[in-house]
Design an enzyme around this catalytic site. Structure first.
Site, PDB file in Angstrom:
ATOM      1  N   GLU A 280      40.676  87.256 -27.670  1.00  0.00           N
ATOM      2  CA  GLU A 280      41.762  87.728 -26.815  1.00  0.00           C
ATOM      3  C   GLU A 280      41.713  87.036 -25.462  1.00  0.00           C
ATOM      4  O   GLU A 280      40.638  86.845 -24.882  1.00  0.00           O
ATOM      5  CB  GLU A 280      41.631  89.238 -26.579  1.00  0.00           C
ATOM      6  CG  GLU A 280      41.695  90.013 -27.862  1.00  0.00           C
ATOM      7  CD  GLU A 280      41.742  91.516 -27.606  1.00  0.00           C
ATOM      8  OE1 GLU A 280      41.197  92.250 -28.426  1.00  0.00           O
ATOM      9  OE2 GLU A 280      42.319  91.923 -26.587  1.00  0.00           O
TER      10      GLU A 280
ATOM     11  N   CYS B 175      42.580  85.314 -17.962  1.00  0.00           N
ATOM     12  CA  CYS B 175      41.227  85.797 -18.208  1.00  0.00           C
ATOM     13  C   CYS B 175      40.807  85.310 -19.588  1.00  0.00           C
ATOM     14  O   CYS B 175      41.417  85.685 -20.590  1.00  0.00           O
ATOM     15  CB  CYS B 175      41.243  87.317 -18.147  1.00  0.00           C
ATOM     16  SG  CYS B 175      39.692  88.029 -18.646  1.00  0.00           S
TER      17      CYS B 175
ATOM     18  N   CYS C 111      29.872  90.511 -28.076  1.00  0.00           N
ATOM     19  CA  CYS C 111      28.895  90.274 -27.014  1.00  0.00           C
ATOM     20  C   CYS C 111      27.584  90.948 -27.405  1.00  0.00           C
ATOM     21  O   CYS C 111      27.586  92.021 -28.004  1.00  0.00           O
ATOM     22  CB  CYS C 111      29.400  90.864 -25.692  1.00  0.00           C
ATOM     23  SG  CYS C 111      28.260  90.585 -24.322  1.00  0.00           S
TER      24      CYS C 111
ATOM     25  N   CYS D  73      26.143  96.533 -23.032  1.00  0.00           N
ATOM     26  CA  CYS D  73      26.365  97.408 -21.867  1.00  0.00           C
ATOM     27  C   CYS D  73      27.020  98.692 -22.394  1.00  0.00           C
ATOM     28  O   CYS D  73      27.970  98.634 -23.177  1.00  0.00           O
ATOM     29  CB  CYS D  73      27.261  96.722 -20.843  1.00  0.00           C
ATOM     30  SG  CYS D  73      26.560  95.186 -20.226  1.00  0.00           S
TER      31      CYS D  73
ATOM     32  N   CYS E  25      30.874  99.525 -22.194  1.00  0.00           N
ATOM     33  CA  CYS E  25      31.752  98.398 -22.503  1.00  0.00           C
ATOM     34  C   CYS E  25      32.272  98.456 -23.934  1.00  0.00           C
ATOM     35  O   CYS E  25      31.512  98.700 -24.871  1.00  0.00           O
ATOM     36  CB  CYS E  25      30.967  97.112 -22.298  1.00  0.00           C
ATOM     37  SG  CYS E  25      31.808  95.679 -22.964  1.00  0.00           S
TER      38      CYS E  25
ATOM     39  N   GLY F  56      32.761  88.785 -24.166  1.00  0.00           N
ATOM     40  CA  GLY F  56      31.518  88.012 -24.155  1.00  0.00           C
ATOM     41  C   GLY F  56      30.828  87.936 -22.813  1.00  0.00           C
ATOM     42  O   GLY F  56      31.423  88.210 -21.771  1.00  0.00           O
TER      43      GLY F  56
ATOM     44  N   CYS G 191      34.371  92.136 -17.169  1.00  0.00           N
ATOM     45  CA  CYS G 191      34.397  91.922 -18.611  1.00  0.00           C
ATOM     46  C   CYS G 191      34.266  93.259 -19.317  1.00  0.00           C
ATOM     47  O   CYS G 191      33.932  94.270 -18.729  1.00  0.00           O
ATOM     48  CB  CYS G 191      33.279  90.969 -19.030  1.00  0.00           C
ATOM     49  SG  CYS G 191      31.633  91.480 -18.550  1.00  0.00           S
TER      50      CYS G 191
HETATM   51  S1  SF4 Z   1      31.330  91.938 -22.407  1.00  0.00           S
HETATM   52 FE1  SF4 Z   1      30.399  92.141 -20.359  1.00  0.00          FE
HETATM   53  S2  SF4 Z   1      30.231  94.358 -19.982  1.00  0.00           S
HETATM   54 FE2  SF4 Z   1      30.570  94.016 -22.191  1.00  0.00          FE
HETATM   55  S3  SF4 Z   1      28.533  94.041 -23.135  1.00  0.00           S
HETATM   56 FE3  SF4 Z   1      29.112  91.936 -22.696  1.00  0.00          FE
HETATM   57  S4  SF4 Z   1      28.260  91.512 -20.656  1.00  0.00           S
HETATM   58 FE4  SF4 Z   1      28.289  93.736 -20.917  1.00  0.00          FE
END
Ligand code: SF4
Length: 284
Positions: free
Chosen positions: A15, A29, A36, A40, A43, A86, A260
């Protein structure tokens, strides 16, 4: 905010988001990975786990397509942020190459001050990025104690606050013109207290920086609650009184990309949620 979905050769989907703003700025963006690995806890993308690093071309093409598709409608794309799916610095080779193409005279010709790469805090890669790239760096901070950051951003267990901020302090001394943007997603009862504001001021002391306070955008399955807007303003005012430069994205700014982790589809497989420290269980 407009979302573009790209289907890759292996059928995975990434995306890209285009964000026009009233001030004549239009930001694209870009994603740097499918999913990822950083897990986190607040997230959405992180729940997916890492599926794939994007190639340099797959990253650059997101900005090229956004320009082609939307320049007529919104005017020139002025800014690029690596805040899509990511952890950009987990894919550091391709991200450094992609960002250099974006600012190259023979490439997309963005000003390096208009290209920002965000990280959750991969310390060796931050050093590399600051030494090899002239683009801007944003760091997702989101906590003022190791206890909280260990929980909500497990990368902190490898590179804790003192290591992360010490590295930035050291490295930025060598780049006196650089300013780091600290992103701070505000989570009710977790990182939004008066003590957090005081600690944050101390933590970033000596680092040329701006702070971006971001209202948490709850997503399905999320265990956190957003800090109320009035409390975000109080938090901001405390930081400003301590001499910091602070920007705020309140909840009505949901259509703006500020950190992110708001893209992607979690799918069947999800990374595990981590144990909540006892004293924060009441906040969730
Ligand atoms: S995309 Fe960003 S906020 Fe989400 S898990 Fe990965 S590093 Fe963490």
């Amino acid at each position: 905010m407009l979302q573009i979905l790209f289907s890759l050769e292996d059928a995975s989907v990434i995306e890209t988001v285009v964000i026009p703003s009233a001030r004549g700025r239009t930001t694209v963006c870009v994603s740097s990975q499918v999913g990822c690995a950083m897990n986190c806890q607040f997230c959405f993308t992180g729940r997916m786990g890492l599926r794939k690093h994007l190639s340099t071309a797959e990253i650059v093409e997101q900005a090229v397509f956004a320009r082609k598709l939307f320049s007529d409608e919104f005017g020139t794309i002025t800014n690029v942020v690596f805040m899509g799916m990511g952890e950009p610095l987990h894919n550091v080779d391709n991200v450094i190459k992609a960002s250099s193409i974006m600012v190259d005279e023979q490439g997309l010709q963005f000003s390096p001050r208009k290209v920002t790469v965000s990280t959750s805090g991969l310390v060796p890669e931050i050093k590399r990025f600051l030494n090899e790239s002239n683009c801007d760096l944003a760091v997702s901070l989101n906590a003022t104690t190791d206890e909280v950051r260990d929980w909500i951003m497990p990368i902190n267990r490898r590179y804790n606050l003192s290591t992360l901020l010490g590295t930035l302090r050291e490295e930025l001394r060598l780049r006196p013109k650089s300013i780091v943007l600290f992103e701070y997603v505000m989570l009710a009862g977790v990182n939004d207290s008066v003590d957090d504001a005081k600690r944050l001021t101390e933590l970033v002391r000596g680092i040329a920086c701006k702070i971006n306070l971001i209202s948490f955008n709850p997503h399905s399955g999320s265990q956190f609650k957003p800090t109320p807007d009035e409390k975000i303003i109080e938090f901001r005012n405390m930081l400003i009184q301590s001499g910091l430069t602070v920007m705020v994205r309140l909840s009505r700014g949901d259509d703006q990309m500020a950190a992110c982790g708001q893209l992607g589809a979690a799918g069947d497989y999800q990374l595990p949620l981590l144990r909540v420290p006892e004293k924060f269980q009441v906040a969730l």
